[in-house]
Design a protein around this motif. Structure first.
Motif, PDB file in Angstrom:
ATOM      1  N   ILE B 240      43.107  36.717  45.393  1.00 16.49           N
ATOM      2  CA  ILE B 240      44.589  36.840  45.157  1.00 16.49           C
ATOM      3  C   ILE B 240      45.121  35.960  46.262  1.00 16.49           C
ATOM      4  O   ILE B 240      44.967  35.947  47.286  1.00 16.49           O
ATOM      5  N   THR B 241      46.430  35.420  45.536  1.00 19.18           N
ATOM      6  CA  THR B 241      47.423  34.414  46.586  1.00 19.18           C
ATOM      7  C   THR B 241      48.726  35.154  46.414  1.00 19.18           C
ATOM      8  O   THR B 241      49.432  34.814  47.660  1.00 19.18           O
ATOM      9  N   ARG B 242      48.926  36.022  45.551  1.00 20.09           N
ATOM     10  CA  ARG B 242      50.417  36.488  45.591  1.00 20.09           C
ATOM     11  C   ARG B 242      50.349  37.789  44.904  1.00 20.09           C
ATOM     12  O   ARG B 242      49.679  37.841  43.736  1.00 20.09           O
ATOM     13  N   ILE B 243      51.074  38.685  45.548  1.00 17.90           N
ATOM     14  CA  ILE B 243      51.412  39.923  44.825  1.00 17.90           C
ATOM     15  C   ILE B 243      52.807  39.959  44.255  1.00 17.90           C
ATOM     16  O   ILE B 243      53.876  39.726  44.884  1.00 17.90           O
ATOM     17  N   GLU B 255      48.833  37.329  41.305  1.00 19.09           N
ATOM     18  CA  GLU B 255      48.328  35.850  40.874  1.00 19.09           C
ATOM     19  C   GLU B 255      46.844  35.536  41.522  1.00 19.09           C
ATOM     20  O   GLU B 255      46.684  35.905  42.958  1.00 19.09           O
ATOM     21  N   LEU B 256      46.090  35.046  40.831  1.00 17.19           N
ATOM     22  CA  LEU B 256      44.654  34.627  41.363  1.00 17.19           C
ATOM     23  C   LEU B 256      44.517  33.306  41.166  1.00 17.19           C
ATOM     24  O   LEU B 256      45.057  32.443  40.386  1.00 17.19           O
ATOM     25  N   VAL B 257      43.743  32.839  42.106  1.00 17.67           N
ATOM     26  CA  VAL B 257      43.152  31.283  42.075  1.00 17.67           C
ATOM     27  C   VAL B 257      41.644  31.517  41.707  1.00 17.67           C
ATOM     28  O   VAL B 257      40.961  32.213  42.376  1.00 17.67           O
ATOM     29  N   PRO B 258      41.228  30.883  40.537  1.00 20.70           N
ATOM     30  CA  PRO B 258      39.920  31.203  40.080  1.00 20.70           C
ATOM     31  C   PRO B 258      38.748  30.573  40.905  1.00 20.70           C
ATOM     32  O   PRO B 258      39.166  29.656  41.745  1.00 20.70           O
ATOM     33  N   GLU B 259      37.561  31.200  41.060  1.00 21.61           N
ATOM     34  CA  GLU B 259      36.513  30.743  41.986  1.00 21.61           C
ATOM     35  C   GLU B 259      36.126  29.515  41.166  1.00 21.61           C
ATOM     36  O   GLU B 259      35.690  28.616  42.150  1.00 21.61           O
ATOM     37  N   VAL B 260      36.070  29.450  39.923  1.00 19.29           N
ATOM     38  CA  VAL B 260      35.477  28.287  39.228  1.00 19.29           C
ATOM     39  C   VAL B 260      36.783  27.371  38.736  1.00 19.29           C
ATOM     40  O   VAL B 260      37.497  27.892  38.143  1.00 19.29           O
ATOM     41  N   ASP B 261      36.411  26.097  39.193  1.00 15.56           N
ATOM     42  CA  ASP B 261      37.502  25.079  38.537  1.00 15.56           C
ATOM     43  C   ASP B 261      37.252  24.789  37.104  1.00 15.56           C
ATOM     44  O   ASP B 261      36.134  23.907  36.978  1.00 15.56           O
ATOM     45  N   PRO B 262      37.778  25.476  36.000  1.00 18.79           N
ATOM     46  CA  PRO B 262      37.321  25.183  34.769  1.00 18.79           C
ATOM     47  C   PRO B 262      37.262  23.950  34.306  1.00 18.79           C
ATOM     48  O   PRO B 262      36.641  23.319  33.089  1.00 18.79           O
ATOM     49  N   ASN B 263      38.212  23.040  34.957  1.00 15.80           N
ATOM     50  CA  ASN B 263      38.261  21.538  34.647  1.00 15.80           C
ATOM     51  C   ASN B 263      37.223  20.570  34.974  1.00 15.80           C
ATOM     52  O   ASN B 263      36.974  19.314  34.308  1.00 15.80           O
TER      53      ASN B 263
END
Lengths: 166, 290
Positions: B240-243, B255-263
């Motif tokens: 979580i980066t922001r509530i 808001e989340l930053v995914p653990e895996v960079d899908p790109n």
């Protein structure tokens, strides 16, 4: 022979679109080579050829996308049909007219597609217009115009079309 | 063998055109179940197209390999890749340990501990991406013939990548976690509050429907809840980066930053169905006596 050529074209476009184009995308948007090919085939081959090629390519491309088969085939088939109708009304097609035509048709198709696909509420019309539709239409038009200019430089397209189309 | 000839007379072309339009309209009116038949018919065709697709992907990989290993920074990329893999493994290990610790605290006093069975995984390679611009997907080089089906979860050692939405006999399409049309049941690891993880148009993800009383905060890790759809409990989703808490709203979102960079995903693991216990089985729900 022509059928084989079209099948090879479908396989080639689907592969390039899926593997290579993501690496040359601009602003995260890649051109739709299938759309360009369908427009050119519809313009010079007529409504039936445009429609059939569009349906087949839409179906093939939907196998490698989250887009459903029905919308992909119908949208691409419709584009081929419209391109065929347009081609029948135009006596001489300059690259500039083709570029403008592709730009307009790509924009229209791009604006219809989010409604057909019933995307997430986050992907509204304004988001679609600025982030996908306009960049893709610009890329499609540039690529389509370039391909047409190249073909026109090496082949007598007018003679071919007048002989081929009834 | 006689090939289809497109050189038809004017009337024949008109008739063919009319028939095609009628067929298309008929196709439009078909119920969804019958349309799946058309998809099944497309599967062998997908297998045929997957050959040039894999060939192009192979050529692309070779060129990328030559460029990465010889032209661009020799050796550094390999070391970087090794370190990334190690980091991914450590992240996964860390997530599992955190999850195990939390689960142990909650359950040890109440239930007889049952070790969570490791799911059966199938490794697959990413050979392409979505042919359109409307969805964020990746294409895998494994399909129905390898046991892959729709709705199976796709992960890397670092965490969740997405979910399979379509398969042919030799390829699969995975809708990424960051696509706004994807939804995965998630759980905040520290507070144990559940929600739905959806992608955003910015390439990140968001956790929706967090209870108002939750004290979730930036830095909290979100993992799969295991309640629905293809994933066992405890796989890392993001941080979580922001509530976001709006006035008079019934829920919070984050808001989340995914653990895996899908790109930058190259290899993934697909979780096969029924290979991991349901929550009921995991918690030792009583079985019916015969």
């Amino acid at each position: 022979m022509k059928t084989l050529l079209y099948i090879a074209l479908i396989a080639g476009i689907t592969s390039i679109q899926s593997v290579l184009l993501p690496h040359v995308s601009l602003w995260g948007v890649k051109p739709d080579l299938g759309f360009v090919a369908i427009c050119l085939i519809g313009l010079f081959g007529g409504e039936l050829e445009g429609l059939l090629f569009g349906l087949a390519l839409g179906w093939a491309m939907s196998l490698f996308s989250a887009q459903d088969l029905l919308s992909a085939a119908i949208v691409k088939g419709g584009v081929g049909f419209i391109a065929g109708l347009a081609g029948r009304q135009v006596a001489y097609l300059s690259p500039l007219v083709l570029v403008l035509g592709l730009l307009v048709i790509s924009c229209l198709v791009g604006l219809i597609t989010p409604f057909v696909l019933r995307l997430s509420v986050q992907q509204n019309v304004w988001w679609a217009l600025w982030t996908v539709v306009l960049p893709q239409a610009a890329l499609d038009a540039i690529i389509g115009g370039s391909v047409y200019w190249l073909i026109n430089s090496y082949f007598n397209l007018e003679q071919w079309v007048s002989e081929y189309r009834i | 063998m006689r090939m289809v000839n497109f050189r038809l007379s004017y009337n024949a072309r008109r008739v063919a055109l009319a028939l095609t339009v009628i067929l298309v309209l008929g196709f439009l009116l078909l119920p969804g179940q019958l349309q799946t038949v058309f998809h099944a018919v497309g599967s062998p065709f997908g297998w045929i197209i997957s050959w040039p697709l894999q060939a192009v992907a192979g050529i692309h990989d070779r060129i990328a390999g030559v460029w990465g290993q010889y032209v661009a920074l020799q050796g550094v990329e390999e070391e970087n890749r090794h370190l990334r893999r190690e980091l991914d493994l450590l992240k996964e290990q860390n997530a599992q340990l955190r999850e195990s610790a939390a689960a142990t605290e909650r359950l040890a006093a109440l239930l007889e501990f049952k070790q969570q069975a490791l799911p059966t995984l199938v490794a697959a390679q990413v050979i392409g991406r979505d042919t359109g611009n409307w969805y964020k997907t990746i294409i895998l080089n494994k399909g129905m013939s390898d046991g892959l089906q729709s709705d199976q979860g796709v992960i890397t050692p670092a965490g969740v990548v997405g979910r399979i939405v379509k398969t042919t006999s030799s390829t699969s399409v995975v809708l990424l976690l960051t696509d706004p049309n994807n939804a995965i049941a998630g759980l905040i690891q520290r507070t144990r509050d559940e929600g739905i993880v959806e992608g955003t148009t910015h390439g990140t993800a968001q956790l929706k429907y967090i209870p108002l009383l939750s004290d979730a905060r930036p830095g909290d890790r979100v993992v799969t809840s295991g309640l629905v759809g293809g994933f066992p409990r405890g796989l890392a989703i993001g941080t979580i980066t922001r509530i976001d808490k709006e006035d008079e709203a019934l829920f919070q979102s984050a808001e989340l930053v995914p653990e895996v960079d899908p790109n930058h995903v190259e290899e993934v693991l697909v979780i096969l169905p029924t290979s991991f216990p349901t929550e009921g089985e995991r918690l030792g729900a009583p079985k019916t006596k015969r």
